[in-house]
Design an enzyme around this catalytic site. Structure first.
Site, PDB file in Angstrom:
ATOM      1  N   LYS A 104       0.845  -1.201   0.000  1.00  0.00           N
ATOM      2  CA  LYS A 104       0.000   0.000   0.000  1.00  0.00           C
ATOM      3  C   LYS A 104       0.880   1.251   0.000  1.00  0.00           C
ATOM      4  CE  LYS A 104      -3.020   2.618   3.136  1.00  0.00           C
ATOM      5  NZ  LYS A 104      -3.607   2.653   4.491  1.00  0.00           N
ATOM      6  N   LYS A 116      -9.932  12.797   8.577  1.00  0.00           N
ATOM      7  CA  LYS A 116      -9.286  12.450   9.829  1.00  0.00           C
ATOM      8  C   LYS A 116      -9.225  13.660  10.766  1.00  0.00           C
ATOM      9  CE  LYS A 116      -6.060   8.999   7.941  1.00  0.00           C
ATOM     10  NZ  LYS A 116      -6.431   7.865   8.802  1.00  0.00           N
ATOM     11  N   ASP A 127       1.712   6.821   5.173  1.00  0.00           N
ATOM     12  CA  ASP A 127       0.748   5.785   4.808  1.00  0.00           C
ATOM     13  C   ASP A 127       1.167   5.019   3.549  1.00  0.00           C
ATOM     14  OD1 ASP A 127      -1.509   4.403   5.588  1.00  0.00           O
ATOM     15  OD2 ASP A 127      -2.895   5.639   4.439  1.00  0.00           O
ATOM     16  N   ARG A 190      -7.576  -0.677   1.852  1.00  0.00           N
ATOM     17  CA  ARG A 190      -8.064  -1.975   1.387  1.00  0.00           C
ATOM     18  C   ARG A 190      -8.662  -1.881  -0.018  1.00  0.00           C
ATOM     19  NH1 ARG A 190     -11.837  -2.216   6.516  1.00  0.00           N
ATOM     20  NH2 ARG A 190     -10.044  -0.985   7.181  1.00  0.00           N
TER      21      ARG A 190
END
Length: 340
Positions: A104, A116, A127, A190
């Protein structure tokens, strides 16, 4: 003496690539965009005749049918990339084995429209820790000449709340053909992994392992010492556990019972990307990924707590920032897979 010298050389190579991973993860989002991450991958490929680089841009991603990756990238002005590095040694130890490493790489994650909190959002440059680990680990494996065939697939984009951003409630069609209701745009990792996992399997990967800074729940459960490990094949999980223990990139197995999958069921699509319940989030995320892992051994490492530290850990990581988690583990895994 010769054996000790070879081990020292190997450790030096792996440590150097782990530090390159740390530099990538520590880089701010305005410096390391998806396009520039692809440039770094191309540079890695240039260091070995056994490496082949390719990157798909937004038009190619859309044309290929990667609706999940395209949906996450939609809110950003920085275009996405699907990065691949194929490592093909001249004499692989096993011709029937091709390891798919999927990472990812959200180069900045605002959460999208499911925004967020402001506190510590600056850390969301990290990330892409899974993708950085996969790319630099392949660089290390190629430099060491480990005779294992590898396909690295790194989906990369930003998750931003722009005017074209995906909305909660939208339904997209993934590369696999399965439809996904996006109930939370901050469960974006995901989504991009769904397309990348299917792409890796369809491209010939026999054994797949993905690394992702995926859930806050794994940080709550295990802090910054252990990644969460889940998968569908006992032998493949055991190989990864052994590599984790030997390398110092620690991992701990979590259960993946089939009944967890019901929490990802959607009334409007084949499945949804986030549960309403604040329970078992690392497991439910893995259950979602399993739907796109195809046929064959697959495992998932949730590295949200281990790839980037909020503070010093009391060992050789004495301050906040990236650790390079995964590079040592993947290099050790490749070495073990190359043994008779």
């Amino acid at each position: 003496a010769a054996e000790a010298a070879e081990e020292a050389r190997r450790a030096t190579v792996v440590a150097g690539w782990a530090n390159r991973c740390r530099d990538l993860v520590n880089a701010p989002g305005n410096v390391l965009t998806p396009e520039r991450l692809a440039d770094r991958a191309e540079e890695i490929a240039g260091g070995s005749a056994a490496l082949r680089f390719e990157a798909l841009g937004p038009d190619e991603i859309r044309a290929a049918g990667m609706g999940a990756l395209e949906a996450v990238s939609r809110g950003s002005d920085n275009p996405p990339r699907l990065i691949t590095l194929a490592y093909e040694p001249e004499q692989p130890a096993r011709a029937d084995l091709r390891v798919g490493l999927v990472g990812k790489a959200i180069t900045f994650d605002s959460g999208g429209l499911s925004l967020k909190p402001a506190l510590r959002m600056d850390a969301m440059k990290s990330d892409m820790g899974g993708g950085a680990a996969v790319l630099t680990a392949v660089g290390a494996i190629a430099e060491l000449g480990v005779p294992v065939r590898i396909l690295a697939v790194v989906p990369s984009c930003e998750n931003m709340p722009g005017g074209h951003a995906t909305r909660p409630g939208d339904i997209v069609t993934s590369l696999s053909g399965k439809t996904i209701e996006i109930t939370n745009t901050d469960a974006e990792g995901r989504l991009i992994l769904a397309d990348a996992l299917w792409f890796a399997r369809e491209s010939g990967a026999t054994h797949v392992l993905d690394l992702a800074t995926l859930t806050g729940g794994v940080v709550v459960a295990m802090g910054d010492q252990y990644a969460g490990l889940l998968g569908n094949d006992e032998a493949w999980l055991a190989e990864i556990e052994a590599a984790a223990a030997a390398s110092g990139d620690h991992a701990w197995r979590l259960p993946l019972h089939e009944r967890y999958g019901r929490y990802n069921e959607s009334a409007f699509a084949d499945l949804k990307n986030s549960s309403d319940y604040r329970q078992a989030s690392p497991i439910l995320a893995a259950a979602f990924l399993q739907e796109f892992a195809g046929e064959g051994p697959w495992a998932h490492l949730d590295v949200a707590g281990t790839a980037y530290l909020e503070r010093g850990r009391g060992d050789y990581y004495t301050r906040l920032g990236a650790t390079g988690y995964g590079v040592r583990l993947l290099a050790e895994l490749a070495r073990r897979l190359s043994s008779p």
